[in-house]
Each structure stands twice: as structure tokens, then as C-alpha cells.
Design a protein around this motif. Structure first.
Motif, short mmCIF file in Angstrom:
data_model
loop_
_atom_site.label_atom_id
_atom_site.label_comp_id
_atom_site.label_asym_id
_atom_site.label_seq_id
_atom_site.Cartn_x
_atom_site.Cartn_y
_atom_site.Cartn_z
N GLY A 165 0.82 -1.20 0.00
CA GLY A 165 0.00 0.00 0.00
C GLY A 165 0.85 1.25 0.00
N VAL A 166 1.83 1.30 0.88
CA VAL A 166 2.64 2.51 0.96
C VAL A 166 3.47 2.69 -0.30
N ALA A 167 3.93 1.58 -0.87
CA ALA A 167 4.69 1.70 -2.13
C ALA A 167 3.80 2.34 -3.19
N CYS A 168 2.55 1.91 -3.25
CA CYS A 168 1.62 2.51 -4.20
C CYS A 168 1.46 4.00 -3.92
N HIS A 169 1.33 4.33 -2.65
CA HIS A 169 1.15 5.73 -2.28
C HIS A 169 2.36 6.55 -2.73
N LEU A 170 3.55 6.00 -2.54
CA LEU A 170 4.75 6.73 -2.94
C LEU A 170 4.77 6.96 -4.44
N LEU A 171 4.14 6.06 -5.16
CA LEU A 171 4.11 6.22 -6.60
C LEU A 171 2.87 6.99 -7.05
N GLY A 172 2.18 7.58 -6.09
CA GLY A 172 1.04 8.42 -6.44
C GLY A 172 -0.21 7.63 -6.77
N TYR A 173 -0.18 6.31 -6.57
CA TYR A 173 -1.34 5.49 -6.90
C TYR A 173 -2.10 5.21 -5.61
N ASP A 174 -2.86 6.18 -5.18
CA ASP A 174 -3.54 6.06 -3.89
C ASP A 174 -4.63 4.99 -3.89
N ALA A 175 -5.17 4.71 -5.06
CA ALA A 175 -6.20 3.67 -5.10
C ALA A 175 -5.61 2.34 -4.67
N GLY A 176 -4.39 2.06 -5.12
CA GLY A 176 -3.71 0.83 -4.72
C GLY A 176 -3.46 0.82 -3.23
N PHE A 177 -3.08 1.97 -2.71
CA PHE A 177 -2.84 2.14 -1.28
C PHE A 177 -4.10 1.78 -0.49
N MET A 178 -5.20 2.40 -0.87
CA MET A 178 -6.43 2.21 -0.11
C MET A 178 -6.92 0.76 -0.18
N HIS A 179 -6.85 0.18 -1.38
CA HIS A 179 -7.40 -1.17 -1.50
C HIS A 179 -6.51 -2.19 -0.84
N SER A 180 -5.20 -1.96 -0.89
CA SER A 180 -4.32 -2.88 -0.21
C SER A 180 -4.57 -2.81 1.30
N TRP A 181 -4.87 -1.64 1.80
CA TRP A 181 -5.16 -1.52 3.23
C TRP A 181 -6.56 -2.01 3.56
N ARG A 182 -7.43 -1.94 2.59
CA ARG A 182 -8.77 -2.51 2.82
C ARG A 182 -8.63 -4.01 3.03
N ILE A 183 -7.80 -4.64 2.21
CA ILE A 183 -7.60 -6.07 2.35
C ILE A 183 -6.87 -6.37 3.66
N ARG A 184 -5.89 -5.55 3.96
CA ARG A 184 -5.10 -5.75 5.16
C ARG A 184 -5.97 -5.69 6.42
N GLU A 185 -7.00 -4.86 6.36
CA GLU A 185 -7.84 -4.70 7.53
C GLU A 185 -8.40 -6.04 8.00
N LYS A 186 -8.76 -6.88 7.04
CA LYS A 186 -9.29 -8.20 7.40
C LYS A 186 -8.22 -9.01 8.14
N VAL A 187 -6.96 -8.84 7.72
CA VAL A 187 -5.88 -9.56 8.39
C VAL A 187 -5.70 -9.03 9.81
N MET A 188 -5.88 -7.72 9.95
CA MET A 188 -5.75 -7.13 11.29
C MET A 188 -6.83 -7.67 12.21
N VAL A 189 -8.04 -7.75 11.68
CA VAL A 189 -9.14 -8.27 12.49
C VAL A 189 -8.88 -9.73 12.86
N LEU A 190 -8.33 -10.45 11.90
CA LEU A 190 -7.98 -11.85 12.17
C LEU A 190 -6.94 -11.92 13.28
N ALA A 191 -5.95 -11.06 13.19
CA ALA A 191 -4.90 -11.05 14.22
C ALA A 191 -5.52 -10.78 15.59
N GLU A 192 -6.47 -9.87 15.59
CA GLU A 192 -7.10 -9.54 16.88
C GLU A 192 -7.88 -10.73 17.40
N LEU A 193 -8.53 -11.44 16.51
CA LEU A 193 -9.29 -12.61 16.93
C LEU A 193 -8.36 -13.69 17.49
#
Ligand code: SF4
Ligand code: SF4
Lengths: 179, 301, 549
Positions: free
Chosen positions: C275-303
């Protein structure tokens, strides 16, 4: 470059459409917390006996025990707590529960401290401080009923009592120790 | 006549007020494409600008120059807006050489923008300005070329020439040329390298805050609206012959919005280019487009 | 090849100069040499035996044997065995020969040992490295006789101001996420040299762990806080080192749970990175969607652990939280969703012209430079070095699963992107295999005693590369605990990667080593003069992560 490849970035629209909006209007809509979430701890004042087991286990020293005169104070400073739940794990009477609370920001540190004051029991022999709370004594008695005879005494009086009873066994009279 | 004037007054007011709203709509749409909620309302950009105006003025050593230039920039951009027909030809734009005047003012805006961003003397900004100037130079060249082609094609140095334009391939290619330069000129990804956040920390805007930033941002949005307005005029003006002044004046803001959104969506799909790649990639679009336009013209389609 | 055979080879090659060669199961083959022979021994191990330099631990052993000791850890990756060269220096004026010219990767370690323990290294330039400029001369905080509470008053130093127009920016600047920075000397838009200026947030964690405030069981929580992104890696590396040293039998199930959580952490870390690599390249859509997917992993980690980050489930001897059937189902569901979502995202991101354009052929780290610096993790794997601790020095449950280690030879930013993208898929496979085989039983060791005076090494493949901890046990707490985060090994490689590259690539290149991400995306220009080579612009970029010990 083929047109298909050129248009591939537009797949974003379908991805975004399928996944919908995933952010929430915090704090109006609560963010999801799973059942396992560890938030701040809550100490049950009716159960805690002030033994300090949690204090020893707490990694960042968020829990501290201090003795002042005839009280033992268990203090919980949320600012240091890392919400690990170790204290709940080690508490012998299960006085600590881990809650789901996490919105703890406050303008005053006073809100971040919780303390529990325990009275220190008096020695039934000499009346001096005993270093233990009444619940601690009950806990000990519950575990080993035989200790009931001496837990209310301070170490000094306990020593005296022991010597006394030994002496009695050897035939000394009670009056020798009175007055 | 009175109809035209009162229509004009209403429309110019709308045109001056609407760019931040369009940006707000863009932000909402971008948020949708990012799968997030985005700002609470499309008016957010307006709120942001108004809030900036409420803040205290913090300026650097060269602050006076910044303040003066930003004022000048805003004034010039607003004047440029007045020289643009808003879906119908106004008393100003039916002037004999209104298109020339417009072109000159547009270049003036660009120059003022560059000099404004140069004033703080901040090294980031300076690198940003060099990038801006590089991109701007190439882009401005083709924008002017497009406008000149338009003048020759319509046979008039006034906007009124456009009203008489017949749809043809040549006209379409001139439109495409101007559209590309409007896209790049409005500072969008992939060509926003002057503001390129990661390495330049907001680049040209870094030293601006408060009202100064508010003015600068507003000018930026208005300039964007003017560029897209020019494109919208190329679509709407010929229509006035058929649908009349009032209707075309009413659809004009909608067309501007449509162009704005299309451009916004395209830039969401793309990443930022690099300063040494940018000129090459720009020429790669511009040169074939120019050649195609010339051929179409010569062939007469 | 068995340990015995390697011992024989080492005896043959190093027999002449070694004072003592012994094998310690929890660490490796320890070869003690006299300081005069250190250079020769290093040369033989590094160049002749072709071992990677892994870490170096300098210890104040004066209370034990009245010397300062340095342990240089080399790894024979293909055999999974460490060779440790041990050298002792005089307790009053500790001096050792420098090996930085033979083993370039040892450069930082020597500077650090000088700064923190006052061990001098001959024939090299030594300067302030970790400690701040105003730290008093001659006070070496990691020495045993310096109390951990010491707060010396600052020494007044004078640094001549930089010449030319400059800005009072960095290391603390509103635009920076973390107070560390690289100085890039640029000519126009081209980088001509790089200087790293770091350790602004050195927290003295190693010293703290030796203090009476800590015990063996409290340190996992401290270790977890070394890094905000791959914290669990550090806590596992620490517990492994203690368990290895004290030969604590950790139940199988606990090992599996650790591995699963480690892979979950890798998933979140790589997704964050992408996500951050995308952001650095100005592709914020990639940033947001990669973090959208990551969020599920975070919730899993919490579980799985009770917390999105800093999981806090690790202790010496096992883990604190078990996995039940519900959780296994949750993991499987998340993985299935993740597989399809991530495949789509990876496809999308690699189709954006600017991303490929700017990642391909930029920030190149050639294989031989990578080998010289013994770089680790995706950086090594993108430069053709086939190293992965999970396979080479198996720990936890990794011996029971099979997985592919993606290796690319291009050494550019795109290769590093691809390595990570493939690793995400591998991680998901690993978790699936672990769940299939998850054994029953307890999750905590029964018996736990940690005798003093033992040495143990724990290594973990963090998302950013090999993380290695060495421990010398003490009474109730470690005598010395040496942490080496992956970024420590990789930053020197940036010098090679950034040189002669466009300025606009610098953020991406720095980010491409994934130096704990929150921090990598800003540049600060200090001095700007266009034109001639001798008058260069200095640009500084913050980098590195909380991976400071
Ligand atoms: S949750 Fe952890 S940090 Fe907080 S009080 Fe309990 S033991 Fe201490
Ligand atoms: S361990 Fe339990 S009983 Fe003892 S002091 Fe802590 S909370 Fe109270």
C-alpha cells in the motif's frame, strides 16, 4: 501495447464497486471489535486482597503497590498499561477482568489512575501492623485451615507464641509469661 | 440583451463559486473508488477554504511578495474567468479577439503561479517549481498550439467563431489536443509532480498556510474550472445554434462537472510519473495527436 | 553435512589460530581466537567458507572473566549452522582489530560497539553513531558498571553551521513521521551520494532488559515493542533464544500457533508495504485497496491474539492464547477471501503503467554488493541471494511445512515488489498447511528454569528479513541480550541502491527495503544550489523504523 492491457487499470472500478464502502463513521458507528479484544482492565474491589501478584507480573509497571501506615494501595495507571492481560492471568482470586474498553483518552491524568485501598490488619497479639489485609488472611486460612491459629499474629508474636507453646509442652506454667 | 446580461451575472457568480464544490464532488467520487466514505459532504472543500481564511496569516521572510503575488494570481484567474464564455457568448467574449485575450491571460496565470510558488525560496518548493516549469512549458506550448489551431479552424480570433464550428474530425482532434493539455495543466496525477508529495513534502505549496493557502487553493480550483470550462465551451457553444442561449447556459455547468469527473476518475486509475519520464510521455501523446490533427485538416474531414 | 564434518573443516582451516573450538547446540560452533588473529579468522570464515555475516554481540564480561568480549556470528546458510568467532579484549583499554574492510557488513556493528561499550577498533575511523552528539565522552552506557538509570547532563558541543542557504529541518520536522534521515547529495534531480544519519530514537531497550525492572517473562512484551509492525517477530526471536539456551521444551502446539501468528503478521506487513509503495508512486487507489484487504488480516490477528498489533501472546515456554475450532474456521474463511481479493489487487497494481515504469530498473542492488553486505530478506532475495531463515535455520513449526522461496535476480525495485507479492501467497499456503497439521496438547511448557551463563541464538524471518537475537543468560534476567533487526543489515545497501539514481526514485527505493514503513516517505532538502558538482544539494529522507533497539 494492446488495448486490453491499456484499459486494465480501469478494473479498479469493478473492484471498488464489489467491495463497497468499508470505512465507518467513527465514533457514530462503532468500529468492530472482536470478542477477543483486550482493553483496559477492571479490578473487582470486592475480590482483590492486595497480594501484589499482578504487580509482579505487569511488564510496564502499570500496577503498583504502595504501603502507607496501615493501608496498602494498589494503583492502576492506565497511561502505562499495555493491555496485555498478564495481571488477570496471575491474580490468584480472579479479581481482574480484561474489558473491551479502549477509548481512554482524557485531559487529566487523574482520570487515568484507579486505586484500591486496603486496610492492613492489626496483630491480634501486640496490636502492631501485620502487613497483610484481612482478605489475604482469609485466603490463607481457606487454603490451609491449620494456619488459622497464627495468621492473625505478626511474625514477632508468632515467634513468641511458638516459644510459649513449646515451653508449655516442656512443662512451664502460663503465669511465667504473663504480667 | 437584458436576458443575456442577467443570465451572465447569475452564471458568472455560479462559475466563481462552484469550483471548490466540484472538487468536493471529486473527493467523494475518489473516495468511492477507494472504498471509503470520504469527506462528510461535497461542500468539504469550501469548508476547508473558509477555515483557512479564518486562520492567522503566517508568512516567511519573503511573505510580502507571497501575499502580493497570491492576490495578483487570484485577481488574474478571476479576470480570466470573465473572458470565458459560459455556455453562451457574453458581451466580453463576443469581442473580436477574445480568444487571444483569454490565451494570454491563461499564460499569465501560469507565470504568476510559478512566481508565487518561487517566493518562499524553500528548496522543496524550488525543486517543485522547476518541475512545474518543465512540465508547464511543454504543456503550455501545445495548449497554445491547440488554441491557435482553433482560431484558424474557426477562422476567428473570437470565441464566437466556435459557435459557428461544424463537427468534424479535425474539430474533434483539436478538442482532444486541448483536452489533454487541460488535463495536464490542471495538475493531476500523473503530472502533479510539482506537488509530488513523497519526495517534496507538498512541493510548491509547502510554505503556504492560512489565508494565503486558501487563496492559492481557490485560484488553483478556479483555474482548473476555467480549463475545463474551455473544453465545455467547445462542446456547448456550437449547440447554442440549436438549443438556444438559456438551455446551453443551463447545461454548461453540468458539462464542466462531467469533464471534471472524467478527468478525476482517469487520474485515480494512474500513478505519478517521474520528472524525467514526463516530457517523453507527454510528447508521445502530443506529437501523434498534432500530426493526426494536421492531416485531418489537410484532408478536410 | 553433519556438525562433525563441519567441525573437522573448521579445525583444518582455523586450527592454527584458534585457541578453542567448541560446539554449543543452542548457538553454533564457537571459535575463540586471539585479537591478533581476528582478521585472519574473519577472512577465512567470510571469504573461504563463504559464510554470511549475521550479527555481532559485544559484551562487557569483566564481572565474569575480566575482559570485553565480541562474538561475531556468521551463518552457513546452506547447512543451517552458525560459526561464531569469539575474541576477548583487555578490560582497561579494550582494543580489537577492525574487520570492516574484510567484512563490510560489520561496519555498523563496530561503530555501535565503540559507542555503547567503548571497544576501540584499530585502523578505522570511529565516530558517534548511536549516542547523541551531546552525550558525554567516555561514558559507555552498555557497560555493566553504568546503571540503567544514569541520565548524564549534556555535553556542550559546537558544530560549525553548514555553509550556504539552508533550512532548519530534519531530523524533527512536521512533515516527517520518524526522526531519522538520509542525506542525499543531489545534483539537479540526480542523487550522487548518500549519508545515513540515524538512531535518533534509540531507546536503550537492551540495557533496560538487563535492569532489575525486568524478568525473563516480562521481556517478550518489551521485545514486541522494538518494532510497531513486526513486533511479534522480535518477541519470538527473544523467546527462542532463551528457550534454546535453557533447553526448554516448548509444546508442539505452541510452536504451531507461533508460526501461524508470525505468518499472519507477515501478511499484514507485506500488504501494508504494498500500500505505501503505491502511495509513494502516487497510486492512492492501490494504497487504499491494499489496506482494505489488510484490515481483514488485522481483524484476524485480533481474533487470534486479542490485539491488532503487539499481540502480547508470547512467553518464554509457549503462548498464552489457544486456537479453537471457531478460530480455525475464521482463519480459513479469511484466507479464502484474501486469496481472491489479493490476486485481483496484485493484477491491478502491476497493470498501472507508472508503477511498472518507475519500479523496473530503479534502485538496483547487484548480487555481489548484496553478498558483500550480507543483506537479508526480500532485499537479498530480489538480488539473487537465496536466503530465508525459515528454511535455512528452521524454527517453530517451519520444518513441518513446505514452501517456495521466491528469488529474483534483477535486484531492482520491481523485483522487491514481486518477491513480496509472491511471499503473500506463500504465507497463505503456509498457514493452511499449519492448520491442517495443528497438533493437540498444551500450549505452555511445564518446566521452566533458566540457569545463568548460557548462550542462545534465536532467529526469525521477519517480513523485512532475518531478525536475530543472541542472549547470555543471567540470574532472573538476561546478562546480555543483543537484538539485530533486519533493517540494520539492509540500510547500508541503500548507499548502493540510491547512488546515481533520480531523486524521484529515492523514496521508493528507500521504501523498497521496507524499513518499517510508517516513516519512509518524506524528503527534506537542506541545502540547495544548482549546478556544479562540488556544490551539491543535500536532501534528507527519513527512513528506518522503530527497529531501533
Ligand atoms: S493488562 Fe498488562 S500492562 Fe495492564 S495492568 Fe495488567 S499486566 Fe499491567
Ligand atoms: S493479584 Fe489479584 S488479588 Fe492480588 S493484588 Fe492483584 S488484583 Fe488484587
Amino acid at each position: 501495447m494492446s488495448l486490453k492491457k491499456l484499459l486494465k487499470p480501469f478494473k479498479l472500478i469493478s473492484i471498488a464497486h464489489k467491495s463497497g464502502v468499508v470505512t465507518v463513521l467513527y465514533p457514530y458507528q462503532k468500529p468492530l471489535i472482536t470478542t477477543e479484544f483486550r482493553g483496559k482492565i477492571s479490578i473487582d474491589a470486592t475480590k482483590c486482597m492486595g497480594c501484589g501478584a499482578c504487580v509482579n507480573a505487569c511488564p510496564p509497571n502499570a500496577l503498583t503497590l504502595s504501603r502507607r501506615d496501615d493501608t496498602i494501595v494498589l494503583n492502576y495507571f492506565i497511561g502505562r498499561c499495555i493491555f496485555c492481560g498478564r495481571c488477570a492471568e496471575v491474580c490468584p482470586v480472579g479479581a481482574i477482568t480484561v474489558t473491551h474498553e479502549f477509548e481512554l483518552a482524557s485531559a487529566s491524568t487523574r482520570d487515568l489512575n484507579e486505586s484500591l485501598v486496603h486496610r492492613v490488619e492489626k496483630c491480634s497479639g501486640c496490636g502492631g501492623g501485620l502487613g497483610a489485609t484481612s482478605r489475604m488472611l482469609q485466603y490463607v486460612i481457606l487454603r490451609s485451615p491449620a494456619s488459622e491459629n497464627y495468621v492473625h499474629l505478626c511474625p514477632n508474636c508468632r515467634k513468641k507464641k511458638l516459644i510459649q507453646s513449646l515451653a508449655m509442652k516442656m512443662g512451664a506454667r502460663t503465669e511465667d509469661y504473663e504480667g | 440583451m437584458w436576458l443575456a446580461i442577467s443570465l451572465y451575472i447569475v452564471l458568472i457568480l455560479v462559475f466563481l463559486l462552484i469550483p471548490p464544490l466540484y472538487d468536493g464532488i471529486e473527493r467523494k467520487i475518489r473516495a468511492k473508488l477507494h472504498s471509503r466514505i470520504g469527506p462528510p459532504t461535497p461542500l468539504q472543500t469550501w469548508y476547508d477554504i473558509l477555515k483557512l481564511f479564518k486562520k492567522e496569516l503566517v508568512i516567511t521572510d519573503t511573505g510580502l511578495a507571497s501575499v502580493l503575488l497570491s492576490g495578483l494570481l487570484m485577481a488574474t484567474v478571476i479576470i480570466t474567468a470573465f473572458t470565458l464564455p459560459l455556455g453562451f457568448s457574453t458581451p466580453i467574449t463576443s469581442n473580436g479577439s477574445s480568444l487571444v485575450l483569454f490565451t494570454i491571460l491563461l499564460i499569465g496565470c501560469q507565470l504568476l503561479w510559478v512566481s508565487l510558488t518561487l517566493t518562499p525560496g524553500n528548496p522543496y518548493a524550488t525543486i517543485g517549481v522547476f518541475r512545474e516549469a518543465l512540465i508547464g512549458m511543454i504543456n503550455e506550448f501545445f495548449l497554445v498550439m491547440g488554441l491557435v489551431a482553433l482560431m484558424f479552424y474557426t477562422g476567428s480570433s473570437s470565441f464566437d467563431g466556435i459557435i459557428r464550428a461544424r463537427p468534424s474530425l479535425t474539430y474533434l482532434l483539436i478538442f482532444a489536443l486541448i483536452a489533454v493539455s487541460a488535463f495536464i495543466g490542471s495538475g493531476r496525477i500523473p503530472y502533479d509532480i510539482a506537488e509530488a508529495e513523497p519526495e517534496l513534502a507538498s512541493g510548491v505549496l509547502i510554505e503556504f498556510s492560512g489565508p494565503l493557502l486558501g487563496i492559492t487553493l481557490y485560484s488553483h480550483y478556479l483555474k482548473r474550472a476555467i480549463l475545463y470550462g474551455l473544453l465545455a465551451d467547445m462542446i456547448v457553444l456550437p449547440l447554442t445554434r440549436i438549443i438556444g442561449i438559456v438551455a446551453s447556459a443551463l447545461i454548461y455547468p453540468v458539462v464542466v462537472l462531467a469533464i471534471w469527473i472524467v478527468f478525476a476518475v482517469i487520474s485515480v486509475m494512474l500513478g505519478r510519473t517521474r520528472v524525467d519520464i514526463a516530457p517523453r510521455s507527454m510528447l508521445k501523446i502530443y506529437i501523434p495527436l498534432t500530426i493526426a490533427m494536421l492531416i485531418a485538416w489537410l484532408v478536410g474531414v | 553435512m553433519s556438525v562433525k564434518e563441519i567441525m573437522d573443516i573448521i579445525r583444518e582451516k582455523l586450527g592454527g589460530i584458534a585457541e578453542d573450538i567448541r560446539y554449543v547446540e543452542s548457538a553454533g560452533i564457537i571459535v575463540r581466537v586471539k585479537p591478533v588473529n581476528l582478521r585472519e579468522a574473519s577472512h577465512i570464515v567470510h571469504d573461504v567458507l563463504d559464510a554470511y555475516f549475521r550479527t555481532m554481540m559485544a559484551v562487557d564480561e569483566r564481572p565474569i572473566n575480566n575482559t570485553f568480549a565480541a562474538y561475531y556470528v556468521y551463518g552457513l546458510d546452506d547447512k543451517g549452522i552458525n560459526i561464531i568467532i569469539e575474541a576477548h579484549a583487555d578490560p582497561y583499554t579494550p582494543v580489537l582489530p577492525s574487520i570492516a574492510d574484510i567484512v563490510p557488513a560489520a561496519d555498523w556493528y563496530e561503530l555501535e560497539a565503540w559507542d555503547l561499550l567503548g571497544i576501540k577498533f584499530k585502523n578505522r575511523k570511529l565516530h558517534r553513531f548511536v549516542l547523541p552528539d551531546d552525550w558525554p565522552e567516555g561514558l559507555y552506557p552498555l557497560r555493566r558498571d553504568v546503571d540503567y538509570t544514569v541520565r548524564p547532563s549534556p555535553r556542550i558541543t559546537y558544530k560549525p553551521p553548514l555553509q550556504g542557504p539552508r533550512l532548519p529541518v530534519g531530523p524533527y520536522h512536521p512533515a516527517l513521521h520518524e526522526p531519522e534521515y538520509f542525506e542525499l547529495f543531489v545534483e539537479g534531480e540526480r542523487v550522487v551520494d548518500v549519508e545515513y544519519n540515524g538512531f535518533h530514537v534509540h531507546r536503550g531497550i537492551e540495557k533496560l532488559a538487563e535492569s532489575p525492572r525486568f524478568t525473563y517473562q516480562k521481556i517478550p512484551f518489551l521485545a514486541e515493542r522494538i518494532c510497531g509492525i513486526c513486533g511479534f517477530v522480535h518477541s519470538v526471536a527473544y523467546t527462542l533464544s532463551v528457550e534454546n539456551a535453557a533447553k526448554i521444551e516448548v509444546p508442539e502446539r505452541a510452536q504451531y500457533i507461533r508460526s501461524i501468528v508470525l505468518e499472519v503478521e507477515r501478511l499484514h506487513s507485506h500488504l501494508l508495504w504494498l500500500g505505501v509503495a503505491c502511495h509513494l508512486l502516487g497510486y492512492d487507489a492501490g494504497f487504499m485497496h491494499s489496506w482494505r484487504i489488510r484490515e481483514k488480516v488485522m481483524v484476524l490477528a485480533e481474533l487470534l491474539t486479542g490485539s491488532r498489533k503487539t499481540y502480547g501472546i508470547n512467553l518464554v515456554g509457549g503462548v498464552r492464547k489457544d486456537i479453537n475450532m471457531d478460530k480455525i474456521t475464521a482463519i480459513r474463511n479469511t484466507l479464502a477471501w484474501l486469496r481472491s481479493e489479493f490476486a485481483k489487487l496484485a493484477d491491478l497494481v502491476t497493470s498501472v503503467p507508472q508503477i511498472v515504469r518507475r519500479a523496473r530498473g530503479t534502485g538496483i542492488l547487484p548480487r555481489d554488493e548484496a553478498r558483500k553486505l550480507s543483506v537479508v530478506g526480500p532485499v537479498a532475495r530480489a538480488s539473487g541471494l537465496d536466503r530465508d531463515v525459515r528454511r535455512d535455520y528452521p524454527y517453530c513449526a517451519y520444518k513441518d511445512v513446505s514452501f517456495r522461496v521466491p528469488v529474483y535476480t534483477e535486484g531492482d525495485n520491481l523485483a522487491r515488489v514481486m518477491v513480496r507479492v509472491e511471499e503473500i501467497f506463500e504465507s497463505m499456503d503456509i498457514i493452511d498447511q499449519l492448520l491442517d497439521k495443528l497438533p493437540g496438547g498444551p500450549i505452555m511448557a511445564e518446566k521452566m528454569e533458566v540457569p545463568a551463563g548460557l548462550v542462545g541464538i534465536g532467529n526469525v524471518e521477519a517480513p523485512r528479513g532475518e531478525d536475530i537475537h543472541i542472549i547470555i543468560t543471567g540470574r532472573g534476567r538476561p546478562y546480555r541480550w543483543r537484538v539485530r533487526a533486519p533493517t540494520y543489515q539492509n540500510i547500508p545497501a541503500l548507499k548502493v541502491m540510491l547512488r546515481d539514481a533520480p531523486l524521484a526514485d529515492a523514496p521508493l527505493t528507500i521504501a523498497s527495503i521496507d524499513p518499517c514503513f510508517s516513516c519512509t516517505d518524506r524528503i527534506v532538502v537542506i541545502d540547495l544550489k544548482t549546478g556544479k558538482r562540488e556544490k551539491l544539494q543535500t536532501v534528507s529522507i527519513p527512513g528506518e523504523c522503530g527497529c531501533e533497539i
